[in-house]
Design an enzyme around this catalytic site. Sequence first.
Site, PDB file in Angstrom:
ATOM      1  N   GLU A  61       9.530  -9.369  -0.717  1.00 13.11           N
ATOM      2  CA  GLU A  61       9.886  -9.583   0.694  1.00 13.11           C
ATOM      3  C   GLU A  61       9.303 -10.859   1.297  1.00 13.11           C
ATOM      4  OE1 GLU A  61      10.160  -4.964   2.178  1.00 13.11           O
ATOM      5  OE2 GLU A  61       8.176  -5.824   1.983  1.00 13.11           O
TER       6      GLU A  61
HETATM    7  C1  TNX Z   1       8.699  -2.059   1.124  1.00 12.60           C
HETATM    8  S1  TNX Z   1       8.252  -2.007  -1.726  1.00 12.60           S
HETATM    9  C2  TNX Z   1       7.590  -2.818   0.795  1.00 12.60           C
HETATM   10  C3  TNX Z   1       6.287  -2.497   1.407  1.00 12.60           C
HETATM   11  C4  TNX Z   1       6.398  -1.401   2.423  1.00 12.60           C
HETATM   12  C5  TNX Z   1       7.303  -0.327   1.899  1.00 12.60           C
HETATM   13  C6  TNX Z   1       7.387   0.871   2.776  1.00 12.60           C
HETATM   14  C7  TNX Z   1       7.780  -3.363  -1.489  1.00 12.60           C
HETATM   15  C8  TNX Z   1       7.626  -4.130  -2.674  1.00 12.60           C
HETATM   16  N1  TNX Z   1       7.568  -3.739  -0.222  1.00 12.60           N
HETATM   17  O1  TNX Z   1       5.711  -3.648   1.960  1.00 12.60           O
HETATM   18  O2  TNX Z   1       5.134  -0.893   2.679  1.00 12.60           O
HETATM   19  O3  TNX Z   1       8.577  -0.863   1.717  1.00 12.60           O
HETATM   20  O4  TNX Z   1       8.085   1.904   2.151  1.00 12.60           O
END
Ligand code: TNX
Length: 527
Positions: free
Chosen positions: A338
């Site tokens: 992300e």
């Molecule tokens: C996605 S999964 C994220 C996290 C969040 C999570 C909450 C991922 C690699 N990144 O930063 O905490 O969703 O479910």
Amino acid sequence: MFNKKQGTLSVILIISALAMIQMSCAPKTVSNLNGEAIIPKPVSISSTGDIFTLKAGTKIYVQDESIELEQTGQFLAGKLRPSTGFPLEVIVAAEPPKQGIYLTLSGDRELPGGNESHELDITRKLVTITANRPEGVFRAVQTLRQLLPSRIEMTTPQAGPWEIATGLIVDHPSYSYRGFMLDVARHFFTVGDVKAVIDYLALYKMNMLHLHLSDDQGWRIEIKSWPNLALHGGSTQVGGGMGGFYTQEQYSDIVSYAQSRYITIVPEIDMPGHTNAALSSYPELNCNGKTTELYTGTEVGFSTLCTGSEITYKFIDDVFRELAALTPGEYIHIGGDESHVTKIEDYIPFVNRVQDIVAAHGKKVIGWDEIALSTLKPTAVAQHWDNVKNANLAVGQGAKILMSPASRAYIDMKYNKETPLGLHWAGYIEVDTAYIWDPETLAAGIDKEDIIGIEAPLWTETITNLDEIEYMIFPRLPGYAEIGWTPATGRNWDEYKLRLAEQGERFRALDINFYRSKLVPWDTIPN
Ligand code: TNX
């Protein structure tokens, strides 16, 4: 001389003694090793219909081979002593004993199935645990715990008898990586909380604990060359609480506690996104040279390291040097997810360079599936959480996949609409949804040989203490352990849910706060 009064009295005494035994714990009338509710389900069980009984005089013998077997013997004794009240002396033995519990290595007789492979040979007088390596002995000890009545897990003296059905269990795992992730960045958890989690993983033969040590909301590990990361970056958490961090000494304590249970810690420093806590601690890490504010919300994807600046790579090199020195395991997790405000043309060379830094410190890289957009090293592992295309890109480059599909394996997802904790962006994950899937058939193009194993991540935006951790992981965690351990052909929800129901008593004996799913027949457990 027979005295009628005395005779009547003794009959009454005998009858009441028998009734007490009956009341306290009915002795096993039928012994069937095959019917035992072991999770994960062993590869093979054959029953011989007799009973082994743990008694006050039972001793635990360990082969005169390595200090590790003795430690596992002590671990077993430590688990069994409080509830049985027996001394359970641990003795190093030159010869196999005739009775008791015996922990031994297989020596020349290599068992199929690798380091964790083991056998439990249970006869009326003797339980022999044999494994290729000490870690296999440790895994077998978890089976032995589960073969004893649930009250064995209690910390106060309980009534016996302590019986085990006889027979032979031959067992080894399907996948070499069976993991759980704890996000200690969104909310901080103490060393004691992490150790409690390690104990839960051990009971279900899981072998990897991934610690998400940094994120926008907090930096949780002391880095001596950049002290402000922990001192400032660790000073808060989601919701504005105190946060916290592990000193290197505390972190090493966690690592060695895990090691004594044959669990490897995988440390993650998330980058280039999810870095606000670091950016807030050192202005020079920002492209504009200005410090950012600490962040206590739950948005994702707004921060990035300055990928074009050399100080960024000096920072990463220092952090991973210190972290590698604290890490006996082969992996370091670099995050990579992300990074919405990092341009893709900056992200790709960044991840490539970070892989080199990790390699220079003697470790292999794991990263969230987005890292497959860069040029992966053949030893890299992409953790599939979201985008199957990314996972396929990784496989195409010869990298391996760690399976954490969010809609199945995200243990921070709510069970259903009513669940007070957790999120639901990837769906609701009831206990059956968590269990009924197979890593090797989940995504087209990703086959068994591409997969190192599975991991269930617990993100903690909404989770603030151990009680809440327990509620989210129980009863789903044993299911993930079984998916990682037991071949798909041996798994079936309708049969599994009965074994899980019996584990409910064990959760209670361990004082675990768990979700009483209506899908599981916990008939013996009051709500
Ligand atoms: C996605 S999964 C994220 C996290 C969040 C999570 C909450 C991922 C690699 N990144 O930063 O905490 O969703 O479910």
